[in-house]
Scaffold this active site. Structure first.
Site, PDB file in Angstrom:
ATOM      1  N   CYS A  55       8.938  -9.113  -7.177  1.00  0.00           N
ATOM      2  CA  CYS A  55       8.288  -8.095  -8.004  1.00  0.00           C
ATOM      3  C   CYS A  55       8.298  -8.562  -9.454  1.00  0.00           C
ATOM      4  O   CYS A  55       9.349  -8.912  -9.998  1.00  0.00           O
ATOM      5  CB  CYS A  55       9.039  -6.779  -7.864  1.00  0.00           C
ATOM      6  SG  CYS A  55       8.428  -5.460  -8.933  1.00  0.00           S
ATOM      7  N   CYS A 104       7.283  -1.522  -4.575  1.00  0.00           N
ATOM      8  CA  CYS A 104       8.582  -2.188  -4.602  1.00  0.00           C
ATOM      9  C   CYS A 104       9.656  -1.126  -4.361  1.00  0.00           C
ATOM     10  O   CYS A 104       9.677  -0.105  -5.045  1.00  0.00           O
ATOM     11  CB  CYS A 104       8.792  -2.875  -5.951  1.00  0.00           C
ATOM     12  SG  CYS A 104      10.453  -3.569  -6.157  1.00  0.00           S
ATOM     13  N   HIS A 113      -1.746  -2.565  -0.972  1.00  0.00           N
ATOM     14  CA  HIS A 113      -1.875  -1.722   0.216  1.00  0.00           C
ATOM     15  C   HIS A 113      -1.648  -2.567   1.466  1.00  0.00           C
ATOM     16  O   HIS A 113      -1.807  -3.784   1.430  1.00  0.00           O
ATOM     17  CB  HIS A 113      -3.264  -1.075   0.272  1.00  0.00           C
ATOM     18  CG  HIS A 113      -3.457  -0.037  -0.772  1.00  0.00           C
ATOM     19  ND1 HIS A 113      -3.878  -0.342  -2.058  1.00  0.00           N
ATOM     20  CD2 HIS A 113      -3.257   1.308  -0.748  1.00  0.00           C
ATOM     21  CE1 HIS A 113      -3.933   0.779  -2.773  1.00  0.00           C
ATOM     22  NE2 HIS A 113      -3.567   1.785  -2.005  1.00  0.00           N
ATOM     23  N   ASP A 121      -4.881 -13.124  13.365  1.00  0.00           N
ATOM     24  CA  ASP A 121      -3.967 -13.771  14.301  1.00  0.00           C
ATOM     25  C   ASP A 121      -2.610 -13.973  13.629  1.00  0.00           C
ATOM     26  O   ASP A 121      -2.236 -15.083  13.264  1.00  0.00           O
ATOM     27  CB  ASP A 121      -4.559 -15.110  14.767  1.00  0.00           C
ATOM     28  CG  ASP A 121      -3.730 -15.757  15.855  1.00  0.00           C
ATOM     29  OD1 ASP A 121      -2.965 -15.026  16.527  1.00  0.00           O
ATOM     30  OD2 ASP A 121      -3.825 -16.986  16.017  1.00  0.00           O
ATOM     31  N   ARG A 127      -1.876  -6.636   7.327  1.00  0.00           N
ATOM     32  CA  ARG A 127      -2.258  -7.403   6.135  1.00  0.00           C
ATOM     33  C   ARG A 127      -1.757  -6.656   4.912  1.00  0.00           C
ATOM     34  O   ARG A 127      -2.301  -5.634   4.518  1.00  0.00           O
ATOM     35  CB  ARG A 127      -3.783  -7.578   6.053  1.00  0.00           C
ATOM     36  CG  ARG A 127      -4.232  -8.290   4.777  1.00  0.00           C
ATOM     37  CD  ARG A 127      -5.725  -8.600   4.795  1.00  0.00           C
ATOM     38  NE  ARG A 127      -6.553  -7.419   4.936  1.00  0.00           N
ATOM     39  CZ  ARG A 127      -7.104  -6.739   3.912  1.00  0.00           C
ATOM     40  NH1 ARG A 127      -6.907  -7.127   2.669  1.00  0.00           N
ATOM     41  NH2 ARG A 127      -7.850  -5.682   4.148  1.00  0.00           N
TER      42      ARG A 127
END
Length: 143
Positions: A55, A104, A113, A121, A127
């Site tokens: 972060c 965080c 997001h 895959d 994601r």
């Protein structure tokens, strides 16, 4: 968009004035106001450097480079956070849709997001679409 308070106490707490002093205006807009950087401009979008992404606001380690993958979305993408407790996930109904915001877990800063079921895959089919400006890459020590 303004970040909604979660009621959670974070291990890293600063006043708004302290965040503004520590962060650049662009970093503050994304990390503390839940903004989004433009696609394809972030320093880590195409990075292949081995290391740990932390972060930018508090230094907490969030993602390992071996979970980063090419999603061609314009932002760095990861299939899993470093540890389950390193990020917190919140429902986000802004922009007229339901999404899951990633923050965080140490300081509550907005990271991006997470999306599921897009058919990548990867081991998790998730994601984590993260703003480069929310991250700092700590390169691995050369062996």
């Amino acid at each position: 968009m303004t970040m909604e308070p979660t009621g959670r106490e974070y291990t890293v707490e600063r006043s708004d004035a302290e965040w503004r002093e520590q962060l650049s205006p662009e970093e503050y807009q994304v990390l503390r106001r839940a903004g989004t950087e433009r696609p394809w401009v972030g320093e880590y979008t195409d990075s292949k450097t081995v290391g740990v992404y932390a972060c930018r606001a508090c230094g907490a380690e969030l993602f390992e480079s071996d979970t980063k993958f090419e999603s061609h979305c314009g932002w760095p993408s990861f299939w899993s956070p470093l540890a389950g407790e390193s990020v917190e996930l919140l429902e986000d109904r802004s922009m007229g849709m339901k999404r899951v915001e990633v923050r965080c877990a140490s300081c509550g800063s907005h990271l991006g997001h997470v999306f599921e079921g897009e058919g990548f895959d990867t081991p998790t089919d998730q994601r984590y679409c993260i703003n480069s400006i929310s991250l700092t890459l700590k390169p691995a020590d050369p062996a």
